[in-house]
Write an enzyme that holds these catalytic residues in place. Structure first.
Site: not given
Length: 421
Positions: A228-230
């Site tokens: 999600h954040d990578t």
């Protein structure tokens, strides 16, 4: 069974009551709102020290598997995931599902639907809580004493109900409630025994080591590891690093099926097909590295569990979903071909984005793919309301896959037949 067994209303009711809309057009003033749970760090630490963790095991025979573990990664278009080196390696260890679909956008409704058979018109990631008369997969599993758990990476303790829990060193987003499907149901969180089964990855490692794994588990990596954040490369590497040792673990592999999938794709303007792989000890060697082109979606998780253990259904989209082929072959279920021509990302106005709209009643008269009726307790709860809604032509479909441009009545009604409940 025929899919029409799950259809309660005709095209006229559809035209009157089920106008699909883009996700950003819902009136925010009409949203059902809930009091967000956001405990302080000291409150979390205090609760963690007093929380008990469940260790429930069972050994209920299934038609195709004894254990079914589901892992959700995040927000990646099919082609990008299919091209990742680590996921390609995993695909060689199992079966690639080339026609597996998410249901809607954004994340939370896909998680909700995967255990509840419906996302109830949710079109955002806000704090929600489904009332206690809304059932989920746990109610089905409990009918036969089939053990279950969730494993949520970096959840601070078993049964944590807060909106999120950040990395305490970097303060980066880490655990989030929106990726925890069973915590969204009151009939889980208001039951201490059930709540103790909502565990974290430390508990997973302990359960593997102590050979105390449940027969059903939903596994969610944190916001870094799920991509999600990578990036997909990061999530793919995490997936390989997490699963490769387990694929060599005889205890874990025995009679186990693993579904590695994504909650949704990243690009909202394209079809919401997501890369998915089946792994585990029940995959025969001759099928490793192969592809399955059957149509599946997140509701197929529920349908496959029901068919494998010959369980009743929830009366929602679990009842008419296609069953994973490895289960279908073991249970003599024939899956259907689904025309995906008009599978685009639309939502609709319903219970969670309009407080004037009632909860859709489950279909208490239907029979699921494995020939079972609705769970008795659901029928007892909803039978009168179901009759009322049918008599009032209350439309209960939660499809998000019909093009808003489709005007041909025959095409429209035939497509909705697959997704009415």
């Amino acid at each position: 069974m025929k899919f029409s067994d799950f259809s309660v209303l005709g095209l006229g009711a559809l035209a009157l009551n089920a106008v699909t809309v883009s996700a950003n057009t819902a009136d925010t003033a009409l949203l059902r709102t809930y009091s967000t749970i956001s405990p302080s760090l000291s409150e979390i630490e205090s609760a963690a020290s007093a929380t008990e963790v469940a260790e429930v095991v069972s050994d209920v025979e299934g038609a195709a598997f004894k254990r079914f573990f589901i892992i959700f990664l995040e927000n990646t278009d099919y082609d990008k995931a299919a091209g990742d080196e680590s996921l390609s390696w995993l695909a060689e260890q199992g079966i690639t599902l080339t026609n597996y679909w998410a249901l809607t956008h954004p994340s939370e409704p896909n998680y909700l639907a995967s255990v509840g058979g419906d996302y109830f018109a949710l079109d955002d990631d806000r704090f929600i809580s489904m009332p206690s008369n809304v059932s989920n997969i746990v109610d089905l599993l409990d009918t036969k004493g089939i053990s279950w758990a969730e494993y949520q990476e970096h959840s601070p303790y078993a049964g944590f109900q807060g909106m999120n829990f950040s990395n305490q060193e970097t303060y980066a987003s880490d655990y989030v409630r929106k990726h925890n499907p069973l915590i969204l149901f009151d009939n889980v969180v208001n039951n201490d025994t059930r709540l103790a089964n909502i565990k974290n990855f430390e508990d997973f490692n302990n359960d593997v080591e102590n050979e105390k794994l449940p027969q059903y588990a939903f596994i969610t990596p944190n916001m870094t590891n799920d991509g999600h954040d990578t990036t997909i490369q990061f999530a793919g590497k995490w997936s390989k690093d997490f699963l490769a040792p387990l694929l060599e673990n005889d205890y874990f592999m025995e009679d186990t099926l693993v579904l590695l999938t994504f909650d949704e794709n990243e690009t909202y303007g394209i079809k919401n097909k997501v890369f998915s792989i089946l792994l585990g000890g029940v995959i025969p060697d001759e099928l490793k590295g192969t592809k399955d082109d059957t149509f599946y979606d997140h509701y197929s998780q529920l349908a496959s569990v029901e068919a494998n253990w010959d369980l009743p259904h929830l009366g929602r989209h679990d009842g008419d979903a296609n069953v994973l082929e490895i289960v279908a072959n073991a249970t003599n279920i024939t899956n259907v071909e689904v025309d995906t021509t008009y599978m685009i990302n639309e939502t609709y106005i319903g219970y969670l984005n309009d407080y004037n709209i009632e909860l859709p009643a489950p279909n208490v008269t239907a029979i699921n793919r494995n020939g079972q009726p609705i769970l008795d307790s659901i029928k007892e709860t909803w039978e009168d309301e179901y009759s009322k809604q049918v008599s009032e032509s209350y439309y209960t479909s939660t499809t998000t896959t019909v093009s808003a441009d489709v005007t041909d009545a025959e095409t429209f009604s035939n497509f909705y037949r697959y997704r009415q409940c």
